[in-house]
Design an enzyme around this catalytic site. Structure first.
Site, PDB file in Angstrom:
ATOM      1  N   GLY A 191      -9.223   9.753   6.421  1.00 16.85           N
ATOM      2  CA  GLY A 191     -10.210   9.568   5.303  1.00 16.85           C
ATOM      3  C   GLY A 191     -11.498   9.775   5.845  1.00 16.85           C
ATOM      4  O   GLY A 191     -11.932  11.162   6.472  1.00 16.85           O
ATOM      5  N   HIS A 195     -12.894  -2.267  10.315  1.00 17.75           N
ATOM      6  CA  HIS A 195     -12.898  -3.321   9.091  1.00 17.75           C
ATOM      7  C   HIS A 195     -11.354  -3.924   8.881  1.00 17.75           C
ATOM      8  O   HIS A 195     -11.288  -4.989   8.922  1.00 17.75           O
ATOM      9  CB  HIS A 195     -13.249  -2.704   7.871  1.00 17.75           C
ATOM     10  N   ARG A 196     -10.325  -3.128   9.163  1.00 20.38           N
ATOM     11  CA  ARG A 196      -9.092  -3.536   8.860  1.00 20.38           C
ATOM     12  C   ARG A 196      -8.679  -4.623  10.095  1.00 20.38           C
ATOM     13  O   ARG A 196      -7.941  -5.585   9.698  1.00 20.38           O
ATOM     14  CB  ARG A 196      -8.196  -2.361   8.890  1.00 20.38           C
ATOM     15  N   ASP A 244      -7.701  -3.463  -0.019  1.00 19.61           N
ATOM     16  CA  ASP A 244      -8.540  -2.463  -0.548  1.00 19.61           C
ATOM     17  C   ASP A 244      -9.919  -2.302   0.016  1.00 19.61           C
ATOM     18  O   ASP A 244     -10.365  -3.210   0.648  1.00 19.61           O
ATOM     19  CB  ASP A 244      -8.739  -3.002  -2.168  1.00 19.61           C
ATOM     20  N   SER A 245     -10.018  -1.082   0.544  1.00 22.24           N
ATOM     21  CA  SER A 245     -11.254  -0.751   1.367  1.00 22.24           C
ATOM     22  C   SER A 245     -11.816   0.525   1.106  1.00 22.24           C
ATOM     23  O   SER A 245     -11.484   1.130   0.133  1.00 22.24           O
ATOM     24  CB  SER A 245     -10.586  -0.608   2.652  1.00 22.24           C
ATOM     25  N   THR A 247       0.920  -1.266  -0.119  1.00 20.28           N
ATOM     26  CA  THR A 247      -0.064  -0.179   0.043  1.00 20.28           C
ATOM     27  C   THR A 247       0.856   1.063   0.048  1.00 20.28           C
ATOM     28  O   THR A 247       1.935   1.324   0.428  1.00 20.28           O
ATOM     29  CB  THR A 247      -0.918  -0.007   1.363  1.00 20.28           C
ATOM     30  N   LYS A 268      -9.733   2.137  17.753  1.00 17.63           N
ATOM     31  CA  LYS A 268     -10.080   1.927  16.142  1.00 17.63           C
ATOM     32  C   LYS A 268      -9.783   0.661  15.945  1.00 17.63           C
ATOM     33  O   LYS A 268     -10.510  -0.026  15.346  1.00 17.63           O
ATOM     34  CB  LYS A 268      -9.707   3.304  15.645  1.00 17.63           C
TER      35      LYS A 268
HETATM   36  P1  ITT Z   1      -3.621   2.112  -1.529  1.00 19.87           P
HETATM   37  O1  ITT Z   1      -4.419   1.686  -2.660  1.00 19.87           O
HETATM   38  O2  ITT Z   1      -2.177   2.436  -1.801  1.00 19.87           O
HETATM   39  O3  ITT Z   1      -3.497   0.876  -0.599  1.00 19.87           O
HETATM   40  P2  ITT Z   1      -5.575   4.188  -1.029  1.00 19.87           P
HETATM   41  O4  ITT Z   1      -5.538   4.982   0.032  1.00 19.87           O
HETATM   42  O5  ITT Z   1      -5.728   4.370  -2.481  1.00 19.87           O
HETATM   43  O6  ITT Z   1      -4.197   3.156  -0.927  1.00 19.87           O
HETATM   44  P3  ITT Z   1      -7.991   2.435  -1.394  1.00 19.87           P
HETATM   45  O7  ITT Z   1      -7.833   2.535  -3.047  1.00 19.87           O
HETATM   46  O8  ITT Z   1      -7.988   0.848  -0.651  1.00 19.87           O
HETATM   47  O9  ITT Z   1      -6.625   2.978  -0.817  1.00 19.87           O
HETATM   48  O10 ITT Z   1      -8.757   3.569  -0.897  1.00 19.87           O
HETATM   49  C1  ITT Z   1      -9.538   3.317   0.492  1.00 19.87           C
HETATM   50  C2  ITT Z   1     -10.053   4.648   0.311  1.00 19.87           C
HETATM   51  O11 ITT Z   1     -11.285   4.509   1.484  1.00 19.87           O
HETATM   52  C3  ITT Z   1      -9.070   5.545   1.409  1.00 19.87           C
HETATM   53  O12 ITT Z   1      -8.298   6.371   0.792  1.00 19.87           O
HETATM   54  C4  ITT Z   1     -10.235   6.418   2.459  1.00 19.87           C
HETATM   55  O13 ITT Z   1     -10.714   7.186   1.755  1.00 19.87           O
HETATM   56  C5  ITT Z   1     -11.203   5.034   2.664  1.00 19.87           C
HETATM   57  N1  ITT Z   1     -10.869   4.141   3.741  1.00 19.87           N
HETATM   58  C6  ITT Z   1     -10.418   3.166   3.828  1.00 19.87           C
HETATM   59  N2  ITT Z   1     -10.171   2.857   4.959  1.00 19.87           N
HETATM   60  C7  ITT Z   1     -10.558   3.638   5.779  1.00 19.87           C
HETATM   61  C8  ITT Z   1     -10.470   3.948   7.171  1.00 19.87           C
HETATM   62  O14 ITT Z   1      -9.956   2.775   8.242  1.00 19.87           O
HETATM   63  N3  ITT Z   1     -10.770   5.010   7.605  1.00 19.87           N
HETATM   64  C9  ITT Z   1     -11.528   6.210   7.046  1.00 19.87           C
HETATM   65  N4  ITT Z   1     -11.436   5.873   5.685  1.00 19.87           N
HETATM   66  C10 ITT Z   1     -11.036   4.601   4.877  1.00 19.87           C
END
Ligand code: ITT
Length: 199
Positions: free
Chosen positions: A154, A181-182, A73-74, A11, A176
């Protein structure tokens, strides 16, 4: 003493790395970030599901290292915005709407009290062994009516998890990392590693 299992976390999101390190602390797993391994990779996430995007990230990273790779991916899904939306587009949705802060402000005005959930999909890829394993974690909740808290990242300042009356960003990092979810996807992964005697 048994050697720790080495895993590369695929990531570019430093918050994810920090949370995973805290969650995995105390287990016989050593997490390496892309930075630790001097890997520069940022593949286009053009999948249609969390699983597809997680696989894209894990596969691209596996070209640079022989140790197992873990991707995450989240996203957040807000019922008032439609089915599974923004979901896999969560990061792009915030960018498109003028950045995370502006987006969070718009969401508390437009979607307060809407049911919502965070989803994390992990892919653990070991190309040497030719194996892929998937794990998922979900935390249900709702959109808050105001932006609250300084923790997390986020969408954390606008998400109130079920059983709480404050946003995730108002919780301590320890809290947290015990409900997220993580965390839930990580527990499923750790169970698998224990059952398979990797740790
Ligand atoms: P990588 O792809 O490099 O892992 P990314 O931030 O682009 O980094 P994602 O494509 O999985 O990751 O997008 C996930 C988005 O969802 C992230 O940028 C946040 O906006 C939101 N998100 C995911 N987990 C979160 C959390 O624990 N708390 C708040 N927002 C979260």
């Amino acid at each position: 003493m048994k050697e720790k299992l080495k895993i590369c976390v695929a990531t570019n999101n430093e918050h994810k790395v920090g949370e995973l390190r805290a969650i995995f602390n105390g287990y016989d797993v050593e997490l390496y970030s892309l930075k630790d391994l001097n890997i520069v990779v940022d593949p286009e996430e053009n999948g249609k599901t969390y699983a597809e995007n997680a696989y894209i990230k894990a596969k691209a990273t596996s070209a640079f290292t022989s140790i197992p790779v873990l991707s995450d991916d989240s996203g957040i899904e807000i019922d008032a915005l439609g089915d599974h939306f923004p979901g896999i587009y969560s990061s792009r949705y915030a960018t498109k709407n003028g950045g995370q802060e502006v987006t969070n402000k718009m969401l508390v005005e437009k979607c307060a009290s809407s049911k919502a959930r965070f989803i994390a999909h992990f892919v653990l890829l070991n190309l040497e062994k030719g194996s892929r394993h998937d794990f998922e974690g979900i935390v249900n909740g709702k959109v808050s009516s105001t932006i609250e808290g300084k923790g997390g990242f986020g969408y954390d300042p606008i998400f109130v998890p079920d059983g709480y009356d404050v946003t995730i960003a108002s919780l301590s990092p320890e809290e947290k990392n015990h409900i997220s979810h993580r965390y839930r996807a990580s527990i499923a992964l750790l169970e698998f590693l224990k059952n398979e005697k990797y740790i």
